[in-house]
Structures are given as structure tokens and as C-alpha cells.
Write a protein that holds these residues in place. Structure first.
Motif, mmCIF file in Angstrom:
data_model
loop_
_atom_site.group_PDB
_atom_site.id
_atom_site.type_symbol
_atom_site.label_atom_id
_atom_site.label_comp_id
_atom_site.label_asym_id
_atom_site.label_seq_id
_atom_site.Cartn_x
_atom_site.Cartn_y
_atom_site.Cartn_z
ATOM 1 N N VAL A 52 0.838 -1.198 0.000
ATOM 2 C CA VAL A 52 0.000 0.000 0.000
ATOM 3 C C VAL A 52 0.874 1.249 0.000
ATOM 4 N N GLN A 53 1.870 1.300 0.894
ATOM 5 C CA GLN A 53 2.786 2.443 0.924
ATOM 6 C C GLN A 53 3.583 2.525 -0.373
ATOM 7 N N ALA A 54 4.007 1.389 -0.893
ATOM 8 C CA ALA A 54 4.769 1.371 -2.142
ATOM 9 C C ALA A 54 3.959 1.996 -3.269
ATOM 10 N N TYR A 55 2.711 1.580 -3.386
ATOM 11 C CA TYR A 55 1.854 2.109 -4.442
ATOM 12 C C TYR A 55 1.652 3.609 -4.284
ATOM 13 N N LYS A 56 1.403 4.065 -3.059
ATOM 14 C CA LYS A 56 1.185 5.495 -2.813
ATOM 15 C C LYS A 56 2.364 6.325 -3.298
ATOM 16 N N TRP A 57 3.569 5.908 -2.909
ATOM 17 C CA TRP A 57 4.748 6.710 -3.248
ATOM 18 C C TRP A 57 5.069 6.649 -4.736
ATOM 19 N N LEU A 58 4.899 5.487 -5.351
ATOM 20 C CA LEU A 58 5.136 5.401 -6.795
ATOM 21 C C LEU A 58 4.109 6.242 -7.555
ATOM 22 N N GLU A 59 2.860 6.177 -7.141
ATOM 23 C CA GLU A 59 1.811 6.955 -7.808
ATOM 24 C C GLU A 59 2.059 8.455 -7.661
ATOM 25 N N LEU A 60 2.512 8.856 -6.488
ATOM 26 C CA LEU A 60 2.824 10.277 -6.271
ATOM 27 C C LEU A 60 3.963 10.729 -7.188
ATOM 28 N N ALA A 61 4.998 9.901 -7.318
ATOM 29 C CA ALA A 61 6.120 10.236 -8.207
ATOM 30 C C ALA A 61 5.650 10.325 -9.659
ATOM 31 N N ILE A 62 4.812 9.389 -10.074
ATOM 32 C CA ILE A 62 4.299 9.379 -11.451
ATOM 33 C C ILE A 62 3.463 10.635 -11.712
ATOM 34 N N ALA A 95 -4.750 2.205 -0.982
ATOM 35 C CA ALA A 95 -3.574 2.932 -1.474
ATOM 36 C C ALA A 95 -3.960 4.192 -2.232
ATOM 37 N N ARG A 96 -5.051 4.157 -2.944
ATOM 38 C CA ARG A 96 -5.444 5.304 -3.778
ATOM 39 C C ARG A 96 -6.111 6.409 -2.977
ATOM 40 N N LYS A 97 -6.707 6.080 -1.847
ATOM 41 C CA LYS A 97 -7.436 7.076 -1.061
ATOM 42 C C LYS A 97 -6.580 8.238 -0.585
ATOM 43 N N PRO A 98 -5.519 7.988 0.150
ATOM 44 C CA PRO A 98 -4.800 9.123 0.741
ATOM 45 C C PRO A 98 -3.701 9.741 -0.108
ATOM 46 N N ILE A 99 -3.609 9.407 -1.374
ATOM 47 C CA ILE A 99 -2.538 9.960 -2.201
ATOM 48 C C ILE A 99 -2.577 11.483 -2.201
ATOM 49 N N ALA A 100 -3.761 12.051 -2.239
ATOM 50 C CA ALA A 100 -3.884 13.516 -2.266
ATOM 51 C C ALA A 100 -3.357 14.145 -0.985
ATOM 52 N N SER A 101 -3.350 13.394 0.115
ATOM 53 C CA SER A 101 -2.881 13.957 1.388
ATOM 54 C C SER A 101 -1.362 13.923 1.529
ATOM 55 N N LEU A 102 -0.678 13.257 0.630
ATOM 56 C CA LEU A 102 0.788 13.198 0.684
ATOM 57 C C LEU A 102 1.350 14.435 -0.004
ATOM 58 N N LYS A 103 1.480 15.470 0.732
ATOM 59 C CA LYS A 103 1.984 16.731 0.196
ATOM 60 C C LYS A 103 3.437 16.907 0.611
ATOM 61 N N PRO A 104 4.272 17.461 -0.269
ATOM 62 C CA PRO A 104 5.664 17.727 0.101
ATOM 63 C C PRO A 104 5.739 18.698 1.276
ATOM 64 N N ARG A 105 6.682 18.436 2.166
ATOM 65 C CA ARG A 105 6.930 19.328 3.294
ATOM 66 C C ARG A 105 8.301 19.954 3.115
ATOM 67 N N PRO A 106 8.380 21.271 3.176
ATOM 68 C CA PRO A 106 9.691 21.913 3.044
ATOM 69 C C PRO A 106 10.640 21.456 4.146
ATOM 70 N N GLU A 107 11.911 21.504 3.864
ATOM 71 C CA GLU A 107 12.945 21.069 4.808
ATOM 72 C C GLU A 107 12.788 21.744 6.166
ATOM 73 N N THR A 108 12.417 22.992 6.198
ATOM 74 C CA THR A 108 12.331 23.709 7.472
ATOM 75 C C THR A 108 11.271 23.110 8.381
ATOM 76 N N GLN A 109 10.269 22.478 7.831
ATOM 77 C CA GLN A 109 9.238 21.858 8.653
ATOM 78 C C GLN A 109 9.676 20.516 9.209
ATOM 79 N N LEU A 110 10.719 19.931 8.667
ATOM 80 C CA LEU A 110 11.179 18.628 9.112
ATOM 81 C C LEU A 110 12.157 18.717 10.276
ATOM 82 N N LYS A 111 12.759 19.879 10.486
ATOM 83 C CA LYS A 111 13.751 20.044 11.540
ATOM 84 C C LYS A 111 13.092 20.470 12.840
#
Length: 117
Positions: A52-62, A95-111
Motif C-alpha cells: 500500500v505504501q509502495a503504491y502510494k509513493w510510486l503513484e505520487l512520483a508518477i 492505497a489510492r485514497k490518501p494519495i492527495a494527502s501526501l503533500k511535500p513538506r519543506p525542509e524547514t518543517q522537518l527540523k
């Protein structure tokens, strides 16, 4: 057909370290990080296998590649399709449901933020 890395990019020697680096890049919106994170989840490399996680991340990249360069989005599509073929209908729906919620987070939010007392 086996899930494979894209040509020209070698696997770092330690899968757990690579997983951490790809996750960081994926969280920041880097297509390479997203795709490799998906492949690592699909193969259980440095992390427990999770289709499920694999599909989400590949779909987001595509999807991100299709937005930036419509001719290049097919690079990871075959890997996603191999993965989808081994998944159940319920897994694909999940796997298809939460793809829209996977938004990039800027580096400053990760620290961690340091504040004065």
C-alpha cells in the motif's frame, strides 16, 4: 516481471540508511526520493514490505512527473503496474485514497525548532 531500480541509479550500500535518505527527499517532494521510497516499500528493502505504501509513493512520483514533463511520467509506471497486479482490490482502494494527502513538506518543517527559554 520484477520491480527494479531505474537505470543509472545505484543502490546505496545500507538499505536502512538509504530508506531514511529517500524518505527525507520524498517528504520534501523530490520525485527520485518518492519513487525509490515506493520501490523500497515494494521490495521490503530497509523496511517491512508494504504494498500500500509502495503504491502510494510510486503513484505520487508518477503524478508529479506527469505535471512537470508529460513525456517522462512513464519511467515508474511499469513498476507501479507490477505492484498493482499483486495487490488485492481492497489494498488498491486503500492505497489510492490518501494519495492527495501526501503533500511535500519543506525542509524547514522537518527540523526541530530551537526556542530560547
Amino acid at each position: 516481471m520484477k520491480l527494479e531500480q531505474s537505470s543509472g541509479i545505484g543502490w546505496p550500500p545500507k538499505a536502512a540508511t538509504a530508506m531514511h535518505k529517500y524518505r527525507r527527499g520524498a517528504d520534501q517532494g523530490h520525485v527520485t526520493g518518492q519513487a525509490h521510497l515506493g520501490i523500497f516499500y515494494a521490495e521490503g528493502r530497509g523496511v517491512a514490505r508494504d504494498d500500500v505504501q509502495a503504491y502510494k509513493w510510486l503513484e505520487l512520483a508518477i503524478a508529479q512527473l506527469a505535471e512537470s514533463d508529460p513525456s517522462s511520467h512513464d519511467e515508474f509506471t511499469p513498476q507501479r503496474d507490477v505492484l498493482a497486479a499483486r495487490m488485492t482490490a481492497a489494498q488498491l482502494q486503500q492505497a489510492r485514497k490518501p494519495i492527495a494527502s501526501l503533500k511535500p513538506r519543506p525542509e524547514t518543517q522537518l527540523k526541530y525548532r530551537v526556542t530560547s527559554p
